[in-house]
Design a protein around this motif. Structure first.
Motif, PDB file in Angstrom:
ATOM      1  N   ASN A 119     138.792 -15.896 -20.827  1.00  0.00           N
ATOM      2  CA  ASN A 119     137.737 -16.366 -19.935  1.00  0.00           C
ATOM      3  C   ASN A 119     136.682 -15.295 -19.656  1.00  0.00           C
ATOM      4  O   ASN A 119     135.623 -15.613 -19.116  1.00  0.00           O
ATOM      5  N   ILE A 120     136.958 -14.034 -19.990  1.00  0.00           N
ATOM      6  CA  ILE A 120     135.940 -12.987 -19.789  1.00  0.00           C
ATOM      7  C   ILE A 120     135.376 -12.502 -21.127  1.00  0.00           C
ATOM      8  O   ILE A 120     134.835 -11.415 -21.218  1.00  0.00           O
ATOM      9  N   LYS A 121     135.519 -13.318 -22.176  1.00  0.00           N
ATOM     10  CA  LYS A 121     135.040 -12.872 -23.491  1.00  0.00           C
ATOM     11  C   LYS A 121     133.530 -12.652 -23.509  1.00  0.00           C
ATOM     12  O   LYS A 121     133.029 -11.855 -24.297  1.00  0.00           O
ATOM     13  N   ASN A 122     132.790 -13.351 -22.629  1.00  0.00           N
ATOM     14  CA  ASN A 122     131.358 -13.084 -22.487  1.00  0.00           C
ATOM     15  C   ASN A 122     131.191 -11.993 -21.438  1.00  0.00           C
ATOM     16  O   ASN A 122     131.312 -12.251 -20.246  1.00  0.00           O
ATOM     17  N   PRO A 123     130.895 -10.750 -21.859  1.00  0.00           N
ATOM     18  CA  PRO A 123     130.866  -9.634 -20.897  1.00  0.00           C
ATOM     19  C   PRO A 123     129.753  -9.735 -19.872  1.00  0.00           C
ATOM     20  O   PRO A 123     129.789  -9.057 -18.852  1.00  0.00           O
ATOM     21  N   GLU A 124     128.758 -10.587 -20.128  1.00  0.00           N
ATOM     22  CA  GLU A 124     127.640 -10.725 -19.193  1.00  0.00           C
ATOM     23  C   GLU A 124     127.881 -11.821 -18.163  1.00  0.00           C
ATOM     24  O   GLU A 124     127.108 -11.968 -17.215  1.00  0.00           O
ATOM     25  N   ALA A 125     128.939 -12.598 -18.329  1.00  0.00           N
ATOM     26  CA  ALA A 125     129.230 -13.670 -17.380  1.00  0.00           C
ATOM     27  C   ALA A 125     129.558 -13.073 -16.012  1.00  0.00           C
ATOM     28  O   ALA A 125     130.101 -11.969 -15.908  1.00  0.00           O
ATOM     29  N   LYS A 126     129.240 -13.809 -14.959  1.00  0.00           N
ATOM     30  CA  LYS A 126     129.465 -13.316 -13.594  1.00  0.00           C
ATOM     31  C   LYS A 126     130.922 -12.961 -13.364  1.00  0.00           C
ATOM     32  O   LYS A 126     131.242 -11.953 -12.737  1.00  0.00           O
ATOM     33  N   GLN A 127     131.832 -13.806 -13.856  1.00  0.00           N
ATOM     34  CA  GLN A 127     133.249 -13.550 -13.615  1.00  0.00           C
ATOM     35  C   GLN A 127     133.724 -12.300 -14.349  1.00  0.00           C
ATOM     36  O   GLN A 127     134.579 -11.558 -13.835  1.00  0.00           O
ATOM     37  N   ALA A 128     133.173 -12.024 -15.538  1.00  0.00           N
ATOM     38  CA  ALA A 128     133.558 -10.820 -16.279  1.00  0.00           C
ATOM     39  C   ALA A 128     133.073  -9.569 -15.554  1.00  0.00           C
ATOM     40  O   ALA A 128     133.808  -8.582 -15.416  1.00  0.00           O
ATOM     41  N   ARG A 129     131.838  -9.600 -15.084  1.00  0.00           N
ATOM     42  CA  ARG A 129     131.301  -8.451 -14.347  1.00  0.00           C
ATOM     43  C   ARG A 129     132.060  -8.245 -13.044  1.00  0.00           C
ATOM     44  O   ARG A 129     132.298  -7.111 -12.623  1.00  0.00           O
ATOM     45  N   ALA A 130     132.458  -9.340 -12.420  1.00  0.00           N
ATOM     46  CA  ALA A 130     133.159  -9.244 -11.134  1.00  0.00           C
ATOM     47  C   ALA A 130     134.517  -8.566 -11.293  1.00  0.00           C
ATOM     48  O   ALA A 130     134.847  -7.642 -10.546  1.00  0.00           O
ATOM     49  N   PRO A 164     143.488 -13.043 -28.023  1.00  0.00           N
ATOM     50  CA  PRO A 164     142.616 -11.920 -27.645  1.00  0.00           C
ATOM     51  C   PRO A 164     141.302 -11.909 -28.414  1.00  0.00           C
ATOM     52  O   PRO A 164     140.291 -11.427 -27.909  1.00  0.00           O
ATOM     53  N   VAL A 165     141.318 -12.437 -29.646  1.00  0.00           N
ATOM     54  CA  VAL A 165     140.082 -12.592 -30.415  1.00  0.00           C
ATOM     55  C   VAL A 165     139.938 -14.076 -30.706  1.00  0.00           C
ATOM     56  O   VAL A 165     140.597 -14.619 -31.592  1.00  0.00           O
ATOM     57  N   GLU A 166     139.091 -14.750 -29.933  1.00  0.00           N
ATOM     58  CA  GLU A 166     138.974 -16.205 -30.035  1.00  0.00           C
ATOM     59  C   GLU A 166     137.945 -16.609 -31.083  1.00  0.00           C
ATOM     60  O   GLU A 166     138.189 -17.487 -31.910  1.00  0.00           O
ATOM     61  N   ASN A 167     136.782 -15.968 -31.054  1.00  0.00           N
ATOM     62  CA  ASN A 167     135.708 -16.319 -31.987  1.00  0.00           C
ATOM     63  C   ASN A 167     135.392 -15.191 -32.966  1.00  0.00           C
ATOM     64  O   ASN A 167     135.223 -15.409 -34.152  1.00  0.00           O
ATOM     65  N   HIS A 168     135.302 -13.965 -32.456  1.00  0.00           N
ATOM     66  CA  HIS A 168     134.996 -12.802 -33.292  1.00  0.00           C
ATOM     67  C   HIS A 168     135.451 -11.542 -32.566  1.00  0.00           C
ATOM     68  O   HIS A 168     135.855 -11.595 -31.398  1.00  0.00           O
ATOM     69  N   VAL A 169     135.378 -10.388 -33.253  1.00  0.00           N
ATOM     70  CA  VAL A 169     135.901  -9.152 -32.663  1.00  0.00           C
ATOM     71  C   VAL A 169     135.129  -8.728 -31.423  1.00  0.00           C
ATOM     72  O   VAL A 169     135.593  -7.892 -30.649  1.00  0.00           O
ATOM     73  N   GLY A 170     133.954  -9.305 -31.207  1.00  0.00           N
ATOM     74  CA  GLY A 170     133.200  -9.008 -29.987  1.00  0.00           C
ATOM     75  C   GLY A 170     133.960  -9.410 -28.737  1.00  0.00           C
ATOM     76  O   GLY A 170     133.790  -8.805 -27.667  1.00  0.00           O
ATOM     77  N   ASP A 171     134.826 -10.445 -28.836  1.00  0.00           N
ATOM     78  CA  ASP A 171     135.645 -10.858 -27.689  1.00  0.00           C
ATOM     79  C   ASP A 171     136.526  -9.707 -27.217  1.00  0.00           C
ATOM     80  O   ASP A 171     136.798  -9.554 -26.027  1.00  0.00           O
ATOM     81  N   LEU A 172     136.981  -8.898 -28.185  1.00  0.00           N
ATOM     82  CA  LEU A 172     137.900  -7.810 -27.870  1.00  0.00           C
ATOM     83  C   LEU A 172     137.221  -6.726 -27.038  1.00  0.00           C
ATOM     84  O   LEU A 172     137.859  -6.099 -26.192  1.00  0.00           O
ATOM     85  N   TRP A 173     135.924  -6.525 -27.261  1.00  0.00           N
ATOM     86  CA  TRP A 173     135.218  -5.479 -26.495  1.00  0.00           C
ATOM     87  C   TRP A 173     135.264  -5.798 -25.009  1.00  0.00           C
ATOM     88  O   TRP A 173     135.535  -4.920 -24.181  1.00  0.00           O
ATOM     89  N   SER A 174     135.010  -7.046 -24.656  1.00  0.00           N
ATOM     90  CA  SER A 174     134.948  -7.406 -23.246  1.00  0.00           C
ATOM     91  C   SER A 174     136.306  -7.230 -22.574  1.00  0.00           C
ATOM     92  O   SER A 174     136.395  -6.708 -21.452  1.00  0.00           O
TER      93      SER A 174
END
Length: 754
Positions: free
Chosen positions: A409-420, A436-446
């Motif tokens: 749920n925090i795979k988008n690092p810019e989402a409000k919940q991820a920042r919170a 842990p990697v749902e769409n691409h390796v970018g999910d892992l960074w968040s």
């Protein structure tokens, strides 16, 4: 034209090949002259190499004739040398003799031959033989930087934290050999592209040597936090001061920690905490011990086990153990609304002594009231939707740890919940997710930025070092580096792992507790109010009819508002059960497994079919009582044996509950309950029967705080007689008194979703 074709024709038809071998200066000559020797090689015997002057002599001619069965090599060799002279001025100048043997080079010329001329000759069809130190290393041995650290031996962990500052000794090495500063300065003074270091020739640029000297002058010794050293050792930086980083050599407690993180030595396996009610399977005990190991050092951990392997149980065991070891601060558990009730129920089942509250709903506490209440708890359960809205209140609490369930749920690092969640301070951080990697390796960074901030660099660094190479270029080396860097902090076990499958029962039955939505709560209350009014003064058959009709209505409400209202309204986002089913099926489909979905209502089956087909872009056939026999047999045959069969199969409990063999599925979902264990067990056995080669997981859905939970508790309390009491379906419920019926239908206030 004939004259132009002749040398090419000779080269193609020639039984001989001309070779060029670069020879190092003899040992006694030190930095003397290099030599390029011309050799003749029979095409039919590649192991034979004869210097050109010898090949033109009587003895050489005999040897070549025996090897190739051809005549004199002179014409072919001279023609080949003529072609090669167009590629190199040195070769052209050497052709003044009738039997040219080769030519001498200085170090600069030798480096030019290695890096340029040899490639041209090779591409033109000539043989090229180079020193092994050049070919083995793919060009040259590079200068690299390494760090050496000594620390005291680990005696317990008192005073040892990753914030401890350590003395670091830096070294510059050439290949595997550590160089002294004097040796580096001597190399710099030579100003040659080829230099001899400890008897070994290497290619090195002046810029590379100067960079190493500049680095050494800046810091041969320095001080660094253990946390930064750990990140460096795992590969957060591929280069230091422009040079390759060769790693960290460490002794003492920091060395032991690095070995355990890299998997070179094992961490201690812990016994189950005293207050834990249940038995941890061996792999679960390892998982709980792993969480404890990382948390001791303040490191974040991602528990990424397959669905059904017990991420919740392992986490609860960890929290119980921490409380027993003296931890008084609460843990914040953030999860989707759909699993809030599940966490509360599992905590009461496995860790009943832990005080747990749900921070959720319109009546939730805030400010000092929330802080005071939270500080008396072991765990506070909240949702992604609330964590950013209540951040001001949550951030002021001293959390022992923040745990994210369904962390994708925090795979988008810019989402409000991820920042919170990233902004909340805590002693440790865990992420639980089956993907842990749902769409691409970018999910892992968040996820990693939440767990261990800075480990993967900022987003632009991650994109440059990993995302583009892996996603766009399929760079296996970049993927390996990312795995090496994140591997110590991710534990993923699959149900198919040999070390896991032996621990699992053949059939795993679990209750899935769901949180209802506001709309469902409103409809539920309306049905209960209507029933209470109808029950006043009703008796006999009329009373029984009201109770059973109300049960059916409440089941429909809990399934989905559209099921109860029968108004063909939109489906998404209105049912806690359907939301949880969607989340679970995402993981099941991701793993390529197949599922049976049982419902007792044909209307709900149609709603599920349409919704799941639209959501997953895959057919979800529905077998119900209205399906003709021939069609039914064809549906079963296709699901069992067709390679392209759908992964989901919906069945009505009556039509699909008996007589079918559906062993291709290893997941069974009971979307709504019949409250007849025998009937549900028969349905489950469509998958769990002879011929089943996988472990079967049975998921029975229940809405927390509703009639479904109350009936389940009633049956559990009377389990020893449940078979005889419940065997007749739901009619036994009508024998309860009005006060018991009211308790049965009652809706607990805190269970309502967002």
């Amino acid at each position: 034209m004939a004259d132009w074709k002749k040398p090419i024709s000779l080269a193609v038809r020639s039984p001989y090949r001309l070779c060029f071998r670069l020879e190092e200066p003899p040992q006694e000559e030190g930095d003397g002259r290099w030599y390029v020797r011309y050799l003749v090689q029979p095409v039919d015997d590649m192991s034979l190499l004869i210097p050109v002057p010898e090949a033109f002599g009587a003895q050489g001619k005999k040897v070549l004739a025996r090897a190739s069965g051809a005549g004199s090599a002179r014409e072919a060799v001279l023609s080949a040398l003529g072609r090669a002279s167009a590629l190199s001025p040195q070769i052209e100048r050497s052709l003044g003799k009738s039997a040219p043997a080769g030519y001498f080079l200085n170090k600069t010329g030798a480096y030019e031959f290695l890096s340029s001329t040899s490639t041209l000759l090779d591409r033109s069809g000539f043989g090229v033989l180079l020193p092994s130190w050049w070919t083995r290393k793919g060009g040259k041995v590079r200068l690299s930087v390494g760090a050496r650290v000594k620390s005291s031996t680990l005696q317990g962990q008192a005073g040892m934290t990753l914030d401890k500052v350590l003395n670091v000794h830096w070294e510059v090495a050439l290949g595997s050999q550590v160089l002294t500063r004097e040796e580096l300065e001597s190399l710099a003074a030579l100003k040659a592209p080829l230099v001899k270091v400890r008897g070994q020739w290497v290619a090195m640029s002046a810029e590379e040597i100067q960079a190493a000297l500049a680095f050494w002058k800046g810091k041969t010794d320095s001080r660094m936090k253990a946390r930064d050293l750990l990140a460096l050792s795992l590969g957060t930086s591929a280069a230091v001061a422009g040079m390759d980083f060769r790693g960290v050599q460490a002794s003492g407690w920091i060395g032991e920690l690095l070995e355990r993180l890299r998997g070179d030595s094992r961490f201690a396996e812990l016994a189950s905490p005293a207050g834990f009610r249940g038995t941890l399977r061996p792999y679960q005990a390892r998982g709980y011990s792993w969480l404890s190991f990382l948390s001791q050092w303040g490191l974040g951990a991602c528990l990424a086990d397959d669905m059904g392997l017990g991420k919740t149980v392992q986490t609860l065991a960890f929290i119980q153990a921490r409380r027993e070891s003296g931890e008084n601060n609460p843990f914040l558990l953030v999860c989707p609304t759909s699993v809030v009730a599940n966490w509360k129920k599992e905590a009461s089942r496995f860790t009943p002594d832990l005080p747990v509250i749900i921070h959720h709903g319109l009546g939730r506490k805030k400010g000092e009231s929330l802080k005071s209440e939270a500080e008396r708890q072991a765990m506070v359960i909240s949702t992604y939707g609330l964590v950013h809205r209540d951040l001001e209140h949550l951030a002021g609490i001293g959390w022992a740890g923040v745990i994210l369930d369904e962390a994708q749920n925090i795979k988008n690092p810019e989402a409000k919940q991820a920042r919170a969640v990233r902004s909340i301070s805590a002693g440790c951080r865990f992420a639980l997710t089956g993907t842990p990697v749902e769409n691409h390796v970018g999910d892992l960074w968040s996820i990693m930025e939440f767990l261990n901030p800075g480990l993967l660099g900022n987003r632009s660094e991650f994109k440059r070092r990993f995302f583009i190479p892996i996603q766009a270029n399929r760079d296996a080396e970049a993927a390996s580096r990312l795995k090496r860097l994140t591997g110590p902090f991710i534990l993923r076990r699959l149900k198919t792992d040999p070390t896991v499958i032996s621990d699992l029962p053949k059939k795993m039955e679990m209750k899935v507790w769901c949180t209802i939505t506001k709309e469902q709560a409103s409809l539920y209350k309306a049905v209960v109010d209507e029933a209470e009014e109808a029950l006043e003064g009703a008796d006999g058959i009329a009373r029984k009819g009201v109770i059973l009709a109300t049960l059916t209505k409440l089941k429909q409400v809990l399934n989905h508002p559209a099921h109860f209202l029968k108004d063909n309204s939109q489906v998404a986002g209105r049912s806690g059960k359907l939301q949880r089913l969607t989340e679970m099926l995402e993981e099941v489909l991701e793993s390529g497994e197949r599922s049976l979905l049982f419902t007792q209502f044909s209307e709900m089956g149609e709603i599920l079919r349409a919704y799941l087909e639209a959501t997953f872009a895959e057919e979800a056939p529905f077998l119900h009582g209205g399906v003709p026999r021939a069609r039914r047999d064809a549906m079963v045959e296709r699901f069992q044996n067709d390679e392209k069969a759908p992964h989901l199969f919906i069945l009505s409990l009556k039509a699909g509950g008996t007589g079918l063999n559906l062993t291709r599925a290893n997941h069974v979902f009971h979307y709504d309950r019949w409250w007849n264990p025998a009937v549900e067990s028969q349905a489950t056995d469509r998958a769990f029967r002879i011929g089943q080669k996988k472990n079967v997981e049975v998921h029975s859905f229940l809405c927390s705080g509703t009639v479904e939970e109350h009936i389940d508790e009633l049956i559990e309390r009377k389990k020893e007689v449940a078979g005889s009491v419940v065997g007749a379906g739901e009619a036994w419920l009508s024998e309860l008194s009005n006060s018991e019926i009211r308790k049965l239908f009652q809706l607990r206030a805190e269970v309502q979703g967002e």
